[in-house]
Design a protein around this motif. Structure first.
Motif, PDB file in Angstrom:
ATOM      1  N   GLU A  48       0.778  -1.221   0.144  1.00  0.00           N
ATOM      2  CA  GLU A  48      -0.081  -0.092   0.262  1.00  0.00           C
ATOM      3  C   GLU A  48       0.890   1.201   0.200  1.00  0.00           C
ATOM      4  OE1 GLU A  48      -3.049  -0.236  -0.757  1.00  0.00           O
ATOM      5  OE2 GLU A  48      -4.058  -1.921   0.245  1.00  0.00           O
ATOM      6  N   PRO A  49       0.366   2.410  -0.535  1.00  0.00           N
ATOM      7  CA  PRO A  49      -1.083   2.680  -1.044  1.00  0.00           C
ATOM      8  C   PRO A  49      -1.257   2.033  -2.386  1.00  0.00           C
ATOM      9  CG  PRO A  49       0.033   4.739  -1.075  1.00  0.00           C
ATOM     10  CD  PRO A  49       1.108   3.717  -0.367  1.00  0.00           C
ATOM     11  N   GLY A  50      -0.402   1.566  -2.941  1.00  0.00           N
ATOM     12  CA  GLY A  50      -0.511   1.500  -4.528  1.00  0.00           C
ATOM     13  C   GLY A  50      -1.564   0.472  -4.613  1.00  0.00           C
ATOM     14  N   ALA A  51      -1.355  -0.605  -3.868  1.00  0.00           N
ATOM     15  CA  ALA A  51      -2.187  -2.057  -3.764  1.00  0.00           C
ATOM     16  C   ALA A  51      -3.599  -1.917  -4.108  1.00  0.00           C
ATOM     17  CB  ALA A  51      -1.712  -2.894  -2.763  1.00  0.00           C
ATOM     18  N   SER A  52      -4.136  -0.679  -3.329  1.00  0.00           N
ATOM     19  CA  SER A  52      -5.523  -0.451  -3.418  1.00  0.00           C
ATOM     20  C   SER A  52      -5.950   0.125  -4.697  1.00  0.00           C
ATOM     21  CB  SER A  52      -6.039   0.552  -2.232  1.00  0.00           C
ATOM     22  OG  SER A  52      -6.168  -0.283  -1.034  1.00  0.00           O
ATOM     23  N   VAL A  53      -4.991   0.935  -5.178  1.00  0.00           N
ATOM     24  CA  VAL A  53      -5.167   1.678  -6.553  1.00  0.00           C
ATOM     25  C   VAL A  53      -5.185   0.764  -7.631  1.00  0.00           C
ATOM     26  CG1 VAL A  53      -3.894   3.160  -8.410  1.00  0.00           C
ATOM     27  CG2 VAL A  53      -3.825   3.825  -5.813  1.00  0.00           C
ATOM     28  N   TYR A  54      -4.414  -0.240  -7.567  1.00  0.00           N
ATOM     29  CA  TYR A  54      -4.406  -1.369  -8.668  1.00  0.00           C
ATOM     30  C   TYR A  54      -5.579  -2.297  -8.566  1.00  0.00           C
ATOM     31  CZ  TYR A  54       0.347  -0.247 -10.044  1.00  0.00           C
ATOM     32  OH  TYR A  54       1.450   0.563 -10.518  1.00  0.00           O
ATOM     33  N   GLU A  55      -6.035  -2.562  -7.381  1.00  0.00           N
ATOM     34  CA  GLU A  55      -7.187  -3.172  -7.120  1.00  0.00           C
ATOM     35  C   GLU A  55      -8.458  -2.600  -7.605  1.00  0.00           C
ATOM     36  OE1 GLU A  55      -9.665  -5.422  -3.582  1.00  0.00           O
ATOM     37  OE2 GLU A  55      -8.106  -4.587  -3.157  1.00  0.00           O
ATOM     38  N   SER A  56      -8.605  -1.394  -7.462  1.00  0.00           N
ATOM     39  CA  SER A  56      -9.658  -0.570  -8.049  1.00  0.00           C
ATOM     40  C   SER A  56      -9.510  -0.637  -9.663  1.00  0.00           C
ATOM     41  CB  SER A  56      -9.642   0.852  -7.613  1.00  0.00           C
ATOM     42  OG  SER A  56      -9.954   0.985  -6.130  1.00  0.00           O
ATOM     43  N   LEU A  57      -8.333  -0.292 -10.014  1.00  0.00           N
ATOM     44  CA  LEU A  57      -8.258  -0.582 -11.572  1.00  0.00           C
ATOM     45  C   LEU A  57      -8.527  -1.713 -12.150  1.00  0.00           C
ATOM     46  CD1 LEU A  57      -7.199   0.935 -14.020  1.00  0.00           C
ATOM     47  CD2 LEU A  57      -4.929   0.206 -13.586  1.00  0.00           C
ATOM     48  N   LEU A  58      -8.305  -2.854 -11.387  1.00  0.00           N
ATOM     49  CA  LEU A  58      -8.432  -4.133 -11.720  1.00  0.00           C
ATOM     50  C   LEU A  58     -10.016  -4.477 -12.031  1.00  0.00           C
ATOM     51  CD1 LEU A  58      -7.109  -7.716 -10.289  1.00  0.00           C
ATOM     52  CD2 LEU A  58      -9.563  -7.289 -10.819  1.00  0.00           C
ATOM     53  N   ARG A  59     -10.955  -4.069 -10.831  1.00  0.00           N
ATOM     54  CA  ARG A  59     -12.302  -3.830 -11.004  1.00  0.00           C
ATOM     55  C   ARG A  59     -12.696  -2.977 -12.385  1.00  0.00           C
ATOM     56  NH1 ARG A  59     -14.150  -7.351  -7.894  1.00  0.00           N
ATOM     57  NH2 ARG A  59     -13.075  -7.984  -5.816  1.00  0.00           N
ATOM     58  N   ARG A  60     -12.309  -2.018 -12.209  1.00  0.00           N
ATOM     59  CA  ARG A  60     -12.492  -0.885 -13.496  1.00  0.00           C
ATOM     60  C   ARG A  60     -12.599  -1.772 -14.787  1.00  0.00           C
ATOM     61  NH1 ARG A  60      -9.586   4.518 -13.604  1.00  0.00           N
ATOM     62  NH2 ARG A  60      -8.416   3.818 -15.657  1.00  0.00           N
ATOM     63  N   CYS A  61     -11.419  -2.292 -14.946  1.00  0.00           N
ATOM     64  CA  CYS A  61     -10.915  -2.740 -16.351  1.00  0.00           C
ATOM     65  C   CYS A  61     -11.979  -3.904 -16.598  1.00  0.00           C
ATOM     66  CB  CYS A  61      -9.557  -3.311 -16.431  1.00  0.00           C
ATOM     67  SG  CYS A  61      -8.504  -2.086 -16.388  1.00  0.00           S
ATOM     68  N   HIS A  62     -12.271  -4.739 -15.526  1.00  0.00           N
ATOM     69  CA  HIS A  62     -13.107  -6.064 -15.890  1.00  0.00           C
ATOM     70  C   HIS A  62     -14.598  -5.301 -16.128  1.00  0.00           C
ATOM     71  CE1 HIS A  62     -15.532  -9.579 -14.870  1.00  0.00           C
ATOM     72  NE2 HIS A  62     -16.265  -9.116 -14.094  1.00  0.00           N
ATOM     73  N   ALA A  63     -15.181  -4.338 -15.463  1.00  0.00           N
ATOM     74  CA  ALA A  63     -16.309  -3.670 -15.560  1.00  0.00           C
ATOM     75  C   ALA A  63     -16.319  -3.128 -17.252  1.00  0.00           C
ATOM     76  CB  ALA A  63     -16.677  -2.635 -14.790  1.00  0.00           C
ATOM     77  N   GLU A  64     -15.282  -2.764 -17.675  1.00  0.00           N
ATOM     78  CA  GLU A  64     -15.215  -1.957 -18.870  1.00  0.00           C
ATOM     79  C   GLU A  64     -15.184  -3.190 -20.342  1.00  0.00           C
ATOM     80  OE1 GLU A  64     -13.042   2.277 -17.823  1.00  0.00           O
ATOM     81  OE2 GLU A  64     -11.773   0.342 -18.384  1.00  0.00           O
ATOM     82  N   GLY A  65     -15.177  -4.341 -19.714  1.00  0.00           N
ATOM     83  CA  GLY A  65     -15.175  -5.559 -20.841  1.00  0.00           C
ATOM     84  C   GLY A  65     -13.773  -5.736 -21.233  1.00  0.00           C
ATOM     85  N   ARG A  66     -12.672  -5.376 -20.382  1.00  0.00           N
ATOM     86  CA  ARG A  66     -11.279  -5.990 -20.778  1.00  0.00           C
ATOM     87  C   ARG A  66     -10.893  -7.133 -20.078  1.00  0.00           C
ATOM     88  NH1 ARG A  66      -9.782  -0.358 -22.620  1.00  0.00           N
ATOM     89  NH2 ARG A  66     -10.903   1.241 -21.218  1.00  0.00           N
ATOM     90  N   SER A  67      -9.944  -8.018 -20.802  1.00  0.00           N
ATOM     91  CA  SER A  67      -9.581  -9.039 -20.342  1.00  0.00           C
ATOM     92  C   SER A  67      -8.768  -8.751 -18.884  1.00  0.00           C
ATOM     93  CB  SER A  67      -9.113  -9.951 -21.016  1.00  0.00           C
ATOM     94  OG  SER A  67      -9.783 -10.527 -22.122  1.00  0.00           O
ATOM     95  N   VAL A  68      -8.684  -9.539 -17.941  1.00  0.00           N
ATOM     96  CA  VAL A  68      -8.011  -9.220 -16.897  1.00  0.00           C
ATOM     97  C   VAL A  68      -7.089 -10.519 -16.527  1.00  0.00           C
ATOM     98  CG1 VAL A  68      -7.923  -8.814 -14.317  1.00  0.00           C
ATOM     99  CG2 VAL A  68      -9.686  -7.431 -15.567  1.00  0.00           C
ATOM    100  N   ILE A  69      -5.781 -10.256 -16.292  1.00  0.00           N
ATOM    101  CA  ILE A  69      -4.904 -11.260 -15.984  1.00  0.00           C
ATOM    102  C   ILE A  69      -4.111 -11.218 -14.873  1.00  0.00           C
ATOM    103  CG2 ILE A  69      -2.735 -12.680 -16.710  1.00  0.00           C
ATOM    104  CD1 ILE A  69      -5.040 -10.690 -19.348  1.00  0.00           C
ATOM    105  N   VAL A  70      -3.969 -12.003 -13.857  1.00  0.00           N
ATOM    106  CA  VAL A  70      -3.356 -11.929 -12.464  1.00  0.00           C
ATOM    107  C   VAL A  70      -2.350 -12.834 -12.248  1.00  0.00           C
ATOM    108  CG1 VAL A  70      -3.624 -11.788  -9.954  1.00  0.00           C
ATOM    109  CG2 VAL A  70      -5.159 -10.592 -11.580  1.00  0.00           C
ATOM    110  N   ASP A  71      -1.142 -12.545 -12.060  1.00  0.00           N
ATOM    111  CA  ASP A  71       0.005 -13.357 -11.637  1.00  0.00           C
ATOM    112  C   ASP A  71       0.413 -12.858 -10.277  1.00  0.00           C
ATOM    113  OD1 ASP A  71       2.254 -14.987 -11.218  1.00  0.00           O
ATOM    114  OD2 ASP A  71       3.425 -14.119 -12.784  1.00  0.00           O
ATOM    115  N   PRO A  72      -0.047 -13.687  -9.110  1.00  0.00           N
ATOM    116  CA  PRO A  72       0.258 -12.976  -7.902  1.00  0.00           C
ATOM    117  C   PRO A  72       1.733 -13.252  -7.608  1.00  0.00           C
ATOM    118  CG  PRO A  72      -0.767 -15.342  -7.589  1.00  0.00           C
ATOM    119  CD  PRO A  72      -0.621 -14.788  -9.117  1.00  0.00           C
ATOM    120  N   ASN A  73       2.562 -14.104  -7.984  1.00  0.00           N
ATOM    121  CA  ASN A  73       3.904 -14.176  -7.884  1.00  0.00           C
ATOM    122  C   ASN A  73       4.307 -13.984  -6.486  1.00  0.00           C
ATOM    123  OD1 ASN A  73       6.726 -14.522  -8.685  1.00  0.00           O
ATOM    124  ND2 ASN A  73       6.681 -12.481  -9.776  1.00  0.00           N
TER     125      ASN A  73
END
Length: 334
Positions: free
Chosen positions: A138-163
């Motif tokens: 944090e604080p970046g993790a919450s920014v990216y999490e919100s962006l992940l959900r936004r991209c999904h809602a916009e119909g874009r493919s979402v790929i996650v590698d937790p590494n």
């Protein structure tokens, strides 16, 4: 033109080429190299010829300048790179006798943690990839999490590698719970077999079965010399590891992600619907191609993924042509 955006940190790997001796003695030489999981994925995609940008925050220090220069040299777009005064994150990587890398991190108060939410992506962005430290710190993790959900809602493919890097995860159960909450907005999960075992532990641990039930289309699992497996709700296929003389494993998993996304891009399968419709043989070919990209990376020191011309020569020279569905289009312009 389809575009891919990779979201997350770019940092400097400080690589120790030998173990630190017990009881004192001379310390091993340290070699700095540019890295970070998302950075490596973006570099892989750029070198292989995809239209890709990195969304991140990068320091204005000397290392930050080197990061931006390397992205541009690989053909990665930097219009989504935010420059900040905080220093660049450092990862100390010690290479073991088997070529495996063991990490410790210096990430307090660094630039990549301070990323701000970007402006809406262009309509041409078809897929967005997330992972590694950026989804933890944090604080970046919450920014990216919100962006992940936004991209999904916009119909874009979402790929996650937790590494997974346990050294930077203060609340392990909290992270497992958070990871599980993303699964209804994710199309592809890529992880190692060690990551999968770690994510299944504890009261909030979850498994690939649960991720598929939540809506994930495909789970890509790497197992080192045992190859790559792809699991969907309908089938499980695997591709053996390609033989390689291993220099080290830095960037191996990131090369798999980059190779996989390049394959999907080149075969017109980047959309959520196209990913969900892929059959077993298509996934097998995708895994074989990704494994080939990773095999070249591990044969060279550091995260140094191949360029398209290196793969193209394989297609031209090989009598068996291991990826016939891709070979016919590999040398065509985008």
């Amino acid at each position: 033109m389809r575009e891919i955006v990779v979201c997350g940190e770019a940092l400097v790997d400080v690589v120790a080429q030998a173990s630190i001796p017990a009881g004192g003695g001379s310390l091993p030489a340290l070699q700095p190299a540019l890295g970070g999981g998302p950075f490596n994925v973006a570099i892989t995609l750029g070198r292989l010829g995809s239209a890709v940008s990195l969304c991140t925050a990068v320091s204005t220090d000397t290392y930050g300048d080197a990061i931006v220069g390397a992205l541009q040299a690989a053909g990665v777009g930097t219009n989504l790179v935010q420059r900040r005064a905080e220093p660049t994150s450092l990862a100390l990587a010690t290479i073991g006798a088997d070529g495996g890398a063991h990490y410790s991190f210096y990430v307090e108060g660094t630039a990549d943690r301070q990323v701000l939410a970007p402006e809406p992506f262009a309509q041409t962005v078809a897929a967005v990839c997330f992972g590694t430290l950026s989804m933890v710190l944090e604080p970046g993790a919450s920014v990216y999490e919100s962006l992940l959900r936004r991209c999904h809602a916009e119909g874009r493919s979402v790929i996650v590698d937790p590494n997974i890097r346990p050294a930077v995860i203060d609340d392990e159960d909290g992270y497992r719970r958070r990871f599980a909450s993303w699964m209804d907005a994710v199309d592809i999960v890529k992880l190692s077999d060690e990551d999968a075992a770690w994510l299944a532990r504890g009261p909030h641990g979850t498994t690939p079965d649960e991720w598929l039930e939540a809506g994930v289309s495909a789970i890509i699992t790497t197992a080192g010399a045992d190859g790559i497996a792809v699991r969907t709700a309908r089938s499980t296929v695997s591709a053996p590891a390609r033989r390689a003389e291993v220099a080290d494993t830095i960037g191996a998993g990131d090369s798999v992600v980059g190779g996989l996304l390049r394959y999907l891009d080149r075969t017109g399968a980047l959309s959520p619907a196209a990913i969900a419709a892929l059959g077993p043989e298509q996934w097998r070919s995708a895994a074989e191609f990704a494994g080939h990209v990773a095999a070249i990376t591990v044969a060279r020191p550091g995260a140094d993924p191949p360029w398209a011309s290196e793969l193209a020569s394989d297609y031209v020279d090989s009598q068996q042509h291991p990826y016939p569905d891709l070979r016919s289009t590999w040398l065509k312009p985008e």
